[in-house]
Design a protein around this motif. Structure first.
Motif, PDB file in Angstrom:
ATOM      1  N   ALA A   1      65.174  35.087  55.913  1.00  0.00           N
ATOM      2  CA  ALA A   1      66.118  35.984  56.577  1.00  0.00           C
ATOM      3  C   ALA A   1      65.528  37.372  56.777  1.00  0.00           C
ATOM      4  O   ALA A   1      66.188  38.269  57.280  1.00  0.00           O
ATOM      5  CB  ALA A   1      67.398  36.070  55.748  1.00  0.00           C
ATOM      6  N   LYS A   2      64.303  37.543  56.342  1.00  0.00           N
ATOM      7  CA  LYS A   2      63.649  38.850  56.485  1.00  0.00           C
ATOM      8  C   LYS A   2      62.541  38.768  57.521  1.00  0.00           C
ATOM      9  O   LYS A   2      61.854  37.757  57.605  1.00  0.00           O
ATOM     10  CB  LYS A   2      63.034  39.285  55.157  1.00  0.00           C
ATOM     11  N   GLU A   3      62.364  39.872  58.220  1.00  0.00           N
ATOM     12  CA  GLU A   3      61.244  39.922  59.155  1.00  0.00           C
ATOM     13  C   GLU A   3      59.964  40.158  58.369  1.00  0.00           C
ATOM     14  O   GLU A   3      59.957  40.892  57.380  1.00  0.00           O
ATOM     15  CB  GLU A   3      61.457  41.050  60.161  1.00  0.00           C
TER      16      GLU A   3
ATOM     17  N   THR B   1      58.171  34.709  60.407  1.00  0.00           N
ATOM     18  CA  THR B   1      59.372  34.188  59.772  1.00  0.00           C
ATOM     19  C   THR B   1      60.369  33.816  60.869  1.00  0.00           C
ATOM     20  O   THR B   1      60.251  34.274  62.019  1.00  0.00           O
ATOM     21  CB  THR B   1      60.018  35.244  58.859  1.00  0.00           C
TER      22      THR B   1
ATOM     23  N   GLN C   1      63.244  34.862  61.012  1.00  0.00           N
ATOM     24  CA  GLN C   1      63.942  36.085  61.390  1.00  0.00           C
ATOM     25  C   GLN C   1      63.146  36.888  62.417  1.00  0.00           C
ATOM     26  O   GLN C   1      63.725  37.538  63.292  1.00  0.00           O
ATOM     27  CB  GLN C   1      64.232  36.937  60.141  1.00  0.00           C
TER      28      GLN C   1
ATOM     29  N   LYS D   1      64.052  35.317  65.593  1.00  0.00           N
ATOM     30  CA  LYS D   1      65.429  35.627  66.004  1.00  0.00           C
ATOM     31  C   LYS D   1      65.526  37.073  66.487  1.00  0.00           C
ATOM     32  O   LYS D   1      66.172  37.364  67.489  1.00  0.00           O
ATOM     33  CB  LYS D   1      66.387  35.385  64.836  1.00  0.00           C
ATOM     34  N   ALA D   2      64.875  37.942  65.734  1.00  0.00           N
ATOM     35  CA  ALA D   2      64.944  39.363  66.096  1.00  0.00           C
ATOM     36  C   ALA D   2      64.299  39.612  67.449  1.00  0.00           C
ATOM     37  O   ALA D   2      64.738  40.485  68.207  1.00  0.00           O
ATOM     38  CB  ALA D   2      64.256  40.200  65.024  1.00  0.00           C
TER      39      ALA D   2
END
Lengths: 559, 636
Positions: free
Chosen positions: A387-389, A397, A399, A402-403
């Protein structure tokens, strides 16, 4: 330096030589001999001293000499790397990685066991590759470890047969051969391996072969032309990784991985229904590196209708030899925004992909709001579910993706995540996984994720199949390297059961580039895995002009 | 094989740095390094370690001055010099064998039987002696002959650095090299007695006859010092000559090393002072006079304590190697390195087996460290007692009370740590132990005896301002004796502290409160601390309470009294006071936790805090965590 050492700048050796000279002169005077003889003797001695010192400087750390029973290892003068080969000396080439040291020890133990079995014939198969890594190496420490684990898994499996790779006779010793992190030491190492071709336990094949760089092809050419040793590339994908056209036929560099053109074709297959995604754009590494140049050319060639040569940005990859400041993607990101691209093809090394994705997070223009597809080809892409970049230098990752509103489509040699659960996995994968994670191997399952273990397993397994078949052909006589080479090209009717799927090589005339045929090329999707309806399989193909990527054209083997 | 040294990592580095040979003119010569510490603080072991470390690598010498003096008397500088030179002349790695032609000529001239009445005959005898060719083997034989007695007393680490073969080769090379190569050296040595590197124009033979005469007439004024000075000067000139003209001398990276134990003895002091005087630059000198020699001495502090104020200005305190680079460009004559106490980690490493046999070994190590203050000799002895006797009760008071041979552990320990002191001096030290620091100790000593001689009796290591614990082991033992003094003793506990209390004066309010608390007057101390609370800056007040609570106690520390003070203050003071007791054993975990709580209450009370207070809270919380409950369970 301890508190009781004399300062290092003391020229002790010089003093010793001087003392030797003086003692020599005095001794000769006392004996009534001539001065000429004394000077000459001392000069000889000094020369011997110099030679001894020079010799000492070539010894790898902790070793008393460069060669001994079961090894030839030498320290490189320029960078101190320990290159050469070992079969029965437990020496991990100076690697500081405990896991690598451990797996080398396991291979050496298996080799010793093989050698200690009376009456059981054995041959040798080399695993030639960089065995140590620097931060910017093309082959990082993790993949090196996983490669060795895969090779070891194949060795212990085939030696404990009978298996689908044949009876466990002859047994196989692995010759671990280090060509240095930049592969520049290949000439000396290949020459030393050539010396193992003859003898009671001949070296009959070379696997691994490092990564898709010019040194790899040069080493394969030398192995093939000078030593008649077949080589089997584990993770080579650049289309020019062939010995064809280099003067000695038949070609000798086999590959177990799909080519970059296969990757591009698999991507085309996966993107055939991409209407609505928007225009395509190519981001390619400008470094003089066969892999990235070949992948870029393959994408341009395969997606000709997208005119990628008119819609591209180049960057300088971070792995040597780099041609500029690495990791600068801003120009590409701006262009992608301006062109409102929906698909970005990436032709670069795995190491630079995270930087591109993280840069895309800040894209502007119309494409900023929509999801972007980044398509590429890799041996095995690792995306950490987090859940962390990730930060600079860390793996991608979910994330990150997603980001950046990015979906990655990666044509790959392996898909261990899906194969662990899915039913349409390669037939031999479960067996391989079991041997890899249990018993004497007992490696972590996570080590499969980058695909290197699988591909190196398949390379050694292919050699084993050919060795056992040739041994049978010759009525129990140990095969030569030429026998093994010929046998490698003869499994069309009974393909080799690789962990990543079945494959074979063909040898119809005219000669081809020895890419595997029938090999599945899964296309991985990140961050959300998506099932693939039709998996692309490799076909027999070759580079139109095998000596150059400039005039890139892929043609069928029959052409 | 010797046991490893603990807590002595800096000293070898200091020695190595001082040994480094500097380019001509950049740094004249290294200071004399004094390794200072009380009895049984590991000076001899450290010197032995240095000797072992440099054996065979640089020319070095290692002698116990006390032993030489006891055997040969205080006037044995020539023998001491000969012994040093004899050891420096041993063959070693880069340097080969150093030659001491000048010194040997002087020593041989001294031994000649010259006629006082026939100067012509004397000159002939000396001239004949000078004309003898001396190879290296001869030089060594002469040195060895003169130094024979002193060399018998060489401490054990000094053995032959070479094997039999090396010795044989060395002797052969010496024998061959001597006649071939010694001509120039001998010529220079003879002429040296004429100029002595000072531009003098003297008759060399006459100088040697004078030397002989002075040696035979020691009762004559200055005769002894004349002999010692000339020989010492010859020794230094030989060293300089070796480093200037010796084979490959340009490549020699380090100076020579002379290790002398017990330099506080008269012989040691006079030798070192003379050496320093002769190493002083001289106007008109023929040659650059820096001596390539590092002298390292083991001292109990008497040498520096006996210096004048002017001499003390030439002493540099060496807390680390960086201190060598510091300064105003002037080369210090003396370097003083106070051997630090051992840390808790060192204690743990010293005897892991003894500690591990007790379940709560962390506490045991901590308790021993707190009791001994890291005193090497005291720790070693107590660990030996624990290993030998394996007592069930390891509380400090019980440990000290254990019977040991014909007496108790405490008395044996005191005898070891105060060895060499007369009983009268020990009694003086008992009085001085009431002082918070060396300054107060000297003041008490001045009151108790003749002020002028005070500094000469107070040994090093009684106080350790840089130590981890407030009271050193020797002082703890002395304080226990002070506490046992009857009240009619002229310097009993109360009087000793009262004198210090009165002498503290208006500027020494914390000292006054410290001694008040030591006398058991808790209430006035609480009054003063409460009055300062909120008026003094908080960091200052924290220093106050810590300084005050470090006071010793004659009897068991009392419980906090009831009174009109902020509620947190009485328990905080009495707990800090208890925690400072070196004899408080295992019952520390709760105590430390409550002290941390007390400091938290202080912050609440003042509605204020500061970094120092936060650090104190954290420190005591950490101590509470580290300190386990019970200690002293029987061995498993």
């Amino acid at each position: 330096m301890t508190d009781y050492e004399l300062p290092r700048n003391t020229s002790t050796r010089k003093r010793k030589r001087r003392r030797l000279l003086v003692i020599g002169v005095v001794a000769v005077l006392l004996a009534g001999g001539g001065v000429w003889w004394a000077v000459r003797a001392s000069q000889d001695s000094a020369a011997e001293d110099r030679a001894a010192a020079a010799e000492q400087a070539t010894h790898c750390a902790g070793l008393a000499g460069r060669s001994g029973p079961g090894y030839y290892l030498s320290r490189q003068q320029d960078d101190g790397q320990c290159v050469g080969w070992t079969t029965e000396l437990d020496y991990a080439f100076g690697s500081a990685d405990a896991a690598t040291v451990s797996v080398v020890a396991k291979i050496v133990e298996e080799n010793r066991k093989v050698a200690a079995q009376p009456g059981k014939p054995y041959v040798r198969v080399a695993v030639l590759m960089p065995m140590t890594a620097k931060p910017d190496s093309k082959l990082a420490a993790g993949p090196i470890l996983h490669s060795l684990e895969g090779a070891y898994t194949a060795q212990v499996y085939t030696n404990s047969g009978p298996t689908e790779y044949g009876d466990p006779v002859p047994q196989i010793q692995l010759v671990l051969a280090n060509v240095g992190d930049d592969q520049k030491s290949w000439p000396d190492v290949v020459a030393r391996l050539g010396g193992l071709r003859d003898g009671e336990h001949p070296l009959v094949a070379v696997t691994g072969m490092g990564v898709s760089v010019a040194q790899t092809r040069d080493a394969a050419v030398e192995l093939n032309s000078r030593w008649q040793l077949p080589s089997i590339g584990a993770v080579l994908t650049a289309d020019d990784m062939t010995t064809r056209g280099a003067g000695t036929e038949p070609p000798g560099l086999f590959k177990v991985s799909p080519s970059n053109h296969d990757y591009a074709a698999a991507l085309k297959n996966a993107l055939k229904d991409r209407q609505g995604l928007g225009p395509a754009y190519l981001v390619r590494d400008r470094n003089n590196d066969s892999y990235v140049q070949s992948l870029g050319n393959a994408l341009v060639d395969e997606f000709a209708e997208d005119k990628l040569n008119d819609h591209l940005s180049s960057f300088s990859g971070s792995t040597p030899p780099t041609t500029g400041s690495p990791g600068l993607f801003q120009g590409a990101v701006d262009a992608i925004g301006i062109e409102n691209s929906g698909v970005v093809f990436y032709a670069g090394r795995d190491a630079d992909l995270p930087s591109l994705v993280r840069s895309l997070k800040n894209r502007r223009g119309q494409s900023a709001s929509k999801n972007l597809v980044v398509a590429t080809g890799v041996t095995g892409l690792v995306v950490v579910d987090s859940a962390k970049e990730g930060k600079l230098g860390e793996p991608l990752t979910t994330q990150d993706l997603k980001a950046a509103r990015v979906t990655i489509l990666a044509a790959s040699s392996t898909d261990p995540e899906s194969w662990r659960a899915a039913s349409n996995k390669p037939a031999h994968y479960d067996k391989f996984r079991e041997v890899f994670t249990t018993g004497r191997a007992g490696f972590p399952e996570a080590d499969l994720s980058d695909g290197y273990a699988i591909m190196h397993h398949d390379a050694v397994a292919a050699a084993a199949v050919a060795i056992h078949a040739a041994f049978g052909d010759k009525g129990g006589e140990l095969p030569s390297s030429v026998d093994v080479r010929n046998r490698l090209a003869s499994f069309r009717d009974a393909p080799i059961q690789g962990a990543a799927g079945e494959f074979y090589w063909t040898e119809q005339q005219p000669p081809n580039d020895l890419w595997p045929v029938g090999r599945p090329v899964p296309v991985l999707t990140f961050p959300t895995p998506a099932p693939q309806a039709v998996v692309y399989s490799t076909t027999c193909q070759k580079l139109g002009n095998p000596l150059s990527l400039e005039d890139y054209k892929i043609v069928p083997c029959t052409s | 094989m010797s046991s490893p040294l603990f807590g002595r990592a800096v000293e070898p580095k200091l020695v190595r740095q001082l040994l480094m040979r500097q380019p001509e003119g950049s740094r004249p010569q290294p200071p004399i390094l004094l390794l200072e510490g009380g009895t049984a603080t590991g000076k001899t072991a450290l010197l032995g370690e240095l000797a072992r470390g440099w054996m065979g690598k640089v020319p070095y010498s290692y002698l116990d001055v006390a032993a030489v003096e006891e055997e040969l008397g205080e006037q044995s500088a020539p023998e001491l010099l000969a012994a040093i030179a004899s050891q420096l002349a041993r063959r070693c790695q880069l340097y080969g064998s150093l030659r001491f032609d000048r010194l040997v000529i002087g020593l041989e001239a001294m031994r000649l039987d010259l006629s006082d009445v026939d100067p012509g005959s004397a000159r002939t005898q000396v001239a004949a002696m000078l004309n003898e060719r001396r190879g290296l083997a001869t030089l060594k034989r002469v040195l060895g002959g003169v130094a024979q007695e002193a060399l018998k007393l060489v401490p054990s680490p000094i053995g032959s650095p070479a094997g039999v073969v090396d010795l044989a080769v060395g002797a052969a090379v010496d024998g061959l090299a001597g006649p071939l190569l010694s001509g120039n050296a001998l010529g220079r040595a003879k002429s040296w007695y004429g100029h002595q590197d000072r531009g003098l124009v003297l008759d060399p033979i006459g100088q040697l006859i004078d030397l002989n005469w002075a040696r035979r007439h020691p009762a004559r004024a200055d005769a002894r010092s004349q002999v010692d000075e000339l020989l010492c000067d010859a020794f230094l000139a030989d060293l300089r000559d070796n480093f200037r003209t010796g084979r490959h001398s340009a490549e020699w990276p380090l100076n020579c090393l002379v290790l002398l134990d017990n330099v506080d003895r008269g012989l040691g002091q006079s030798f070192l002072r003379q050496l320093n005087a002769l190493r002083e630059p001289v106007d008109g000198a023929d040659v650059d006079r820096p001596s390539p020699l590092l002298v390292v001495g083991g001292s109990r502090g008497k040498l520096i304590a006996g210096m004048t104020l002017v001499e003390r200005a030439t002493v540099v305190e060496l807390t680390g190697t960086r201190d060598l680079a510091a300064g105003n460009g002037q080369q210090p004559v003396w370097g003083r390195r106070l051997l630090p106490s051992l840390s808790l980690d060192d204690v743990r490493k010293m005897s892991p087996a003894a500690l591990a046999s007790y379940r709560q070994n962390n506490n045991l190590a901590g308790m021993l460290h707190h009791l001994t203050g890291g005193h090497p000799g005291g720790l070693a002895f107590l660990l030996k007692v624990i290993t030998d006797l394996r007592p069930e009760n390891l509380e400090p008071a019980a440990l000290l009370a254990l019977p040991y041979r014909d007496t108790t552990v405490e008395q044996t320990l005191a005898a070891r740590l105060l060895a060499g002191l007369a009983e009268d001096d020990v009694e003086l030290l008992v009085t001085c132990s009431a002082g918070r620091d060396r300054h107060e100790g000297l003041r008490l000593l001045g009151r108790a005896v003749d002020r002028d001689t005070a500094a000469l009796v107070l040994p090093a290591g009684l106080w350790d301002p840089a130590g981890d614990v407030p009271v050193t082991l020797p002082r703890t033992l002395l304080l226990r004796r002070l506490a046992r003094r009857p009240e009619d003793h002229p310097w009993d506990w109360t009087r000793s502290h009262a004198v210090s209390h009165a002498a503290a004066g208006p500027a020494g309010e914390t000292a006054e409160l410290h001694h008040r608390l030591a006398m058991g007057d808790v209430r006035p101390v609480l009054d003063a601390l409460a009055a300062k609370l909120g008026t003094e800056p908080l960091p200052v007040w924290l220093t106050w309470i810590e300084t005050v609570a470090a006071a010793p106690a004659r009897f068991a520390r009392p419980d906090p009294p009831a009174g009109d003070w902020p509620p947190f203050l009485p328990p905080l003071l009495t707990r800090l006071w208890r925690a400072a007791d070196p004899l408080l054993g295992s019952d520390r975990s709760v105590l430390y936790a409550r002290i941390a709580g007390g400091f938290n209450d202080l912050a609440t009370h003042l509605d204020d805090t500061c970094d120092e207070l936060l650090d104190l809270v954290a420190r005591y919380q950490n101590l509470a965590r580290l300190w386990h409950r019970a200690v002293g369970r029987p061995p498993e």
